[in-house]
Scaffold this motif. Structure first.
Motif, PDB file in Angstrom:
ATOM      1  N   TYR A  24      44.702 -28.018 -14.656  1.00 54.83           N
ATOM      2  CA  TYR A  24      44.384 -27.620 -16.031  1.00 54.83           C
ATOM      3  C   TYR A  24      44.845 -28.694 -17.020  1.00 54.83           C
ATOM      4  O   TYR A  24      45.784 -29.435 -16.751  1.00 54.83           O
ATOM      5  CB  TYR A  24      45.054 -26.271 -16.361  1.00 54.83           C
ATOM      6  CG  TYR A  24      44.495 -25.127 -15.533  1.00 54.83           C
ATOM      7  CD1 TYR A  24      43.584 -24.222 -16.079  1.00 54.83           C
ATOM      8  CD2 TYR A  24      44.848 -24.963 -14.194  1.00 54.83           C
ATOM      9  CE1 TYR A  24      43.064 -23.178 -15.327  1.00 54.83           C
ATOM     10  CE2 TYR A  24      44.325 -23.926 -13.421  1.00 54.83           C
ATOM     11  CZ  TYR A  24      43.435 -23.033 -14.006  1.00 54.83           C
ATOM     12  OH  TYR A  24      42.913 -22.021 -13.242  1.00 54.83           O
ATOM     13  N   THR A  71      35.715 -12.984 -23.383  1.00 60.33           N
ATOM     14  CA  THR A  71      34.297 -12.982 -23.011  1.00 60.33           C
ATOM     15  C   THR A  71      33.566 -11.934 -23.825  1.00 60.33           C
ATOM     16  O   THR A  71      34.188 -11.185 -24.581  1.00 60.33           O
ATOM     17  CB  THR A  71      34.140 -12.705 -21.496  1.00 60.33           C
ATOM     18  OG1 THR A  71      32.785 -12.923 -21.107  1.00 60.33           O
ATOM     19  CG2 THR A  71      34.571 -11.301 -21.113  1.00 60.33           C
ATOM     20  N   ARG A  75      27.095 -13.917 -24.378  1.00 60.14           N
ATOM     21  CA  ARG A  75      27.898 -14.835 -25.199  1.00 60.14           C
ATOM     22  C   ARG A  75      27.049 -16.019 -25.667  1.00 60.14           C
ATOM     23  O   ARG A  75      26.345 -16.603 -24.846  1.00 60.14           O
ATOM     24  CB  ARG A  75      29.071 -15.331 -24.347  1.00 60.14           C
ATOM     25  CG  ARG A  75      30.061 -16.148 -25.117  1.00 60.14           C
ATOM     26  CD  ARG A  75      31.286 -16.327 -24.263  1.00 60.14           C
ATOM     27  NE  ARG A  75      32.340 -16.987 -24.975  1.00 60.14           N
ATOM     28  CZ  ARG A  75      33.546 -17.218 -24.460  1.00 60.14           C
ATOM     29  NH1 ARG A  75      33.824 -16.843 -23.233  1.00 60.14           N
ATOM     30  NH2 ARG A  75      34.466 -17.818 -25.169  1.00 60.14           N
ATOM     31  N   ALA A 104      33.672 -17.502 -12.535  1.00 61.53           N
ATOM     32  CA  ALA A 104      34.665 -17.298 -13.601  1.00 61.53           C
ATOM     33  C   ALA A 104      34.154 -16.245 -14.586  1.00 61.53           C
ATOM     34  O   ALA A 104      33.978 -16.487 -15.773  1.00 61.53           O
ATOM     35  CB  ALA A 104      35.014 -18.600 -14.309  1.00 61.53           C
ATOM     36  N   GLU A 110      29.515 -11.122 -18.413  1.00 57.63           N
ATOM     37  CA  GLU A 110      28.500 -12.138 -18.098  1.00 57.63           C
ATOM     38  C   GLU A 110      27.584 -11.722 -16.926  1.00 57.63           C
ATOM     39  O   GLU A 110      26.358 -11.691 -17.100  1.00 57.63           O
ATOM     40  CB  GLU A 110      29.206 -13.460 -17.806  1.00 57.63           C
ATOM     41  CG  GLU A 110      28.289 -14.606 -17.505  1.00 57.63           C
ATOM     42  CD  GLU A 110      29.125 -15.872 -17.332  1.00 57.63           C
ATOM     43  OE1 GLU A 110      29.454 -16.519 -18.338  1.00 57.63           O
ATOM     44  OE2 GLU A 110      29.473 -16.193 -16.183  1.00 57.63           O
ATOM     45  N   ASP A 133      35.983 -14.534  -9.879  1.00 62.40           N
ATOM     46  CA  ASP A 133      37.029 -14.995 -10.798  1.00 62.40           C
ATOM     47  C   ASP A 133      38.319 -15.156  -9.982  1.00 62.40           C
ATOM     48  O   ASP A 133      38.482 -14.546  -8.929  1.00 62.40           O
ATOM     49  CB  ASP A 133      37.245 -13.978 -11.923  1.00 62.40           C
ATOM     50  CG  ASP A 133      37.916 -14.612 -13.139  1.00 62.40           C
ATOM     51  OD1 ASP A 133      37.221 -14.934 -14.111  1.00 62.40           O
ATOM     52  OD2 ASP A 133      39.157 -14.805 -13.104  1.00 62.40           O
ATOM     53  N   LEU A 188      37.802 -21.610  -8.246  1.00 63.79           N
ATOM     54  CA  LEU A 188      36.859 -22.737  -8.320  1.00 63.79           C
ATOM     55  C   LEU A 188      37.465 -24.040  -7.838  1.00 63.79           C
ATOM     56  O   LEU A 188      36.740 -24.985  -7.517  1.00 63.79           O
ATOM     57  CB  LEU A 188      36.373 -22.914  -9.764  1.00 63.79           C
ATOM     58  CG  LEU A 188      35.363 -21.871 -10.234  1.00 63.79           C
ATOM     59  CD1 LEU A 188      35.227 -21.899 -11.751  1.00 63.79           C
ATOM     60  CD2 LEU A 188      34.008 -22.117  -9.578  1.00 63.79           C
ATOM     61  N   ARG A 203      30.543 -20.577 -17.260  1.00 60.96           N
ATOM     62  CA  ARG A 203      30.692 -20.841 -18.695  1.00 60.96           C
ATOM     63  C   ARG A 203      32.124 -20.629 -19.156  1.00 60.96           C
ATOM     64  O   ARG A 203      32.803 -19.681 -18.750  1.00 60.96           O
ATOM     65  CB  ARG A 203      29.756 -19.919 -19.486  1.00 60.96           C
ATOM     66  CG  ARG A 203      28.315 -19.964 -18.964  1.00 60.96           C
ATOM     67  CD  ARG A 203      27.383 -19.139 -19.816  1.00 60.96           C
ATOM     68  NE  ARG A 203      27.187 -19.699 -21.139  1.00 60.96           N
ATOM     69  CZ  ARG A 203      27.030 -18.982 -22.242  1.00 60.96           C
ATOM     70  NH1 ARG A 203      27.077 -17.670 -22.194  1.00 60.96           N
ATOM     71  NH2 ARG A 203      26.853 -19.591 -23.403  1.00 60.96           N
ATOM     72  N   ASN A 204      32.566 -21.540 -20.004  1.00 59.69           N
ATOM     73  CA  ASN A 204      33.857 -21.405 -20.675  1.00 59.69           C
ATOM     74  C   ASN A 204      35.046 -21.324 -19.725  1.00 59.69           C
ATOM     75  O   ASN A 204      35.984 -20.563 -19.937  1.00 59.69           O
ATOM     76  CB  ASN A 204      33.823 -20.193 -21.622  1.00 59.69           C
ATOM     77  CG  ASN A 204      32.662 -20.304 -22.583  1.00 59.69           C
ATOM     78  OD1 ASN A 204      32.599 -21.251 -23.370  1.00 59.69           O
ATOM     79  ND2 ASN A 204      31.713 -19.392 -22.517  1.00 59.69           N
TER      80      ASN A 204
END
Ligand SMILES: C[S@@+](CC[C@H](N)C(=O)[O-])C[C@H]1O[C@@H](n2cnc3c(N)ncnc32)[C@H](O)[C@@H]1O
Length: 259
Positions: A24, A71, A75, A104, A110, A133, A188, A203-204
């Motif tokens: 990160y 979220t 979106r 995610a 989503e 996720d 991921l 996304r995001n």
């Protein structure tokens, strides 16, 4: 002020919680760690790791805060509308049936948005939408299919009345939509990616990762898509030189697998 021992903490988190914090973006992450650590009443990261190890609620608080799961349904509505158009025209002309991965996915807004599109247009699914996720707690929440009014601010009045039932100021998603989505824990960075998807929506989340991690994720997503499949990214997640991942840009934040 004490200097915080991030190296110790990242190693501790990797071996105890199996999360690779080194992936990160550093400054952003360290700011968040400091805030949540002080909220828990710890002065050092050694102390904080003990608190996390000794209490499920401190552990949950840490994971929730670090993973950032903001979220909502549809979106960036304009982008979602473009994506819906491509999905229901170009893509469905190319394939008899499609498989979709929402990576995610947070609390499920989503993948359930995608399931609503599938239902509205009667798109044939090869298998249920895969929604993944890293955070088990939010996946459990996603599976309930219960949402707050604010999560639904981009849902049209007609979809709201078709797909939700209002119960005690919450919105309960129709079983027909819930049953189109399978939720699964997936990291991921550390886990392998399934293949042969026609659509990946991610996304995001890559905004929180360092460049080399982001690049690796797009490379692996490129490999997971079939030729002609689509990758939909977040509203700030432009992919530079998409060709290096076998992708080309077809609309804002939408990429097609070309080889
Ligand atoms: C801001 S939310 C995005 C939710 C949804 N995709 C959207 O755009 O509305 C970011 C999500 O990424 C998840 N996440 C963070 N690190 C991850 C990782 N390494 N693997 C999988 N998911 C991760 C978080 O748990 C969180 O639910």
């Amino acid at each position: 002020m004490t200097t915080l021992n991030y190296e110790f903490f990242y190693t501790w988190v990797q071996s105890n919680l199996n999360i690779q914090l080194g992936a990160y973006k550093e400054k952003q992450l360290q700011r968040r760690i400091q805030t949540i650590m002080r909220q828990a009443g710890a002065e050092t990261l050694e102390e904080y790791s003990e608190l996390i190890g000794g209490s499920l609620s401190v552990k949950k608080q840490f994971l929730d805060y670090i993973t950032i799961n903001v979220t909502e349904f549809f979106r960036n509505k304009d982008l979602f509308d473009n994506f819906e158009h491509l999905l229901t025209t170009d893509l469905s002309k190319k394939f008899e049936s499609i498989s979709i991965w929402s990576a995610a996915c947070s609390i499920g807004a989503e993948p359930y948005s995608l399931a609503m599109i599938v239902d509205r247009h009667d798109l044939p699914l090869k298998r249920n939408i895969l929604a993944t996720d890293i955070d088990e707690t939010i996946l459990a929440k996603a599976r309930t299919g219960i949402f707050k009014d604010q999560d639904l601010k981009n849902v049209s009045i007609i979809d709201k009345s078709t797909y939700f039932k209002e119960v005690d100021r919450t919105f309960v998603l129709d079983e027909k939509i819930k049953n189109k989505v399978d939720f699964k824990k997936h990291d991921l960075i550390l886990d392998t990616y399934q293949k042969h998807f026609h659509v990946i929506v991610c996304r995001n989340v890559t905004i929180y990762f360092k460049n080399e991690i982001k690049e690796e994720i797009y490379k692996r997503m490129g490999q997971s898509l079939v030729k002609g499949g689509l990758l939909f990214t977040g509203a700030t997640e432009t992919i530079y030189q998409p060709e290096q991942y076998g992708l080309r840009k077809v609309a804002s934040f939408i990429y097609e697998k070309i080889e």
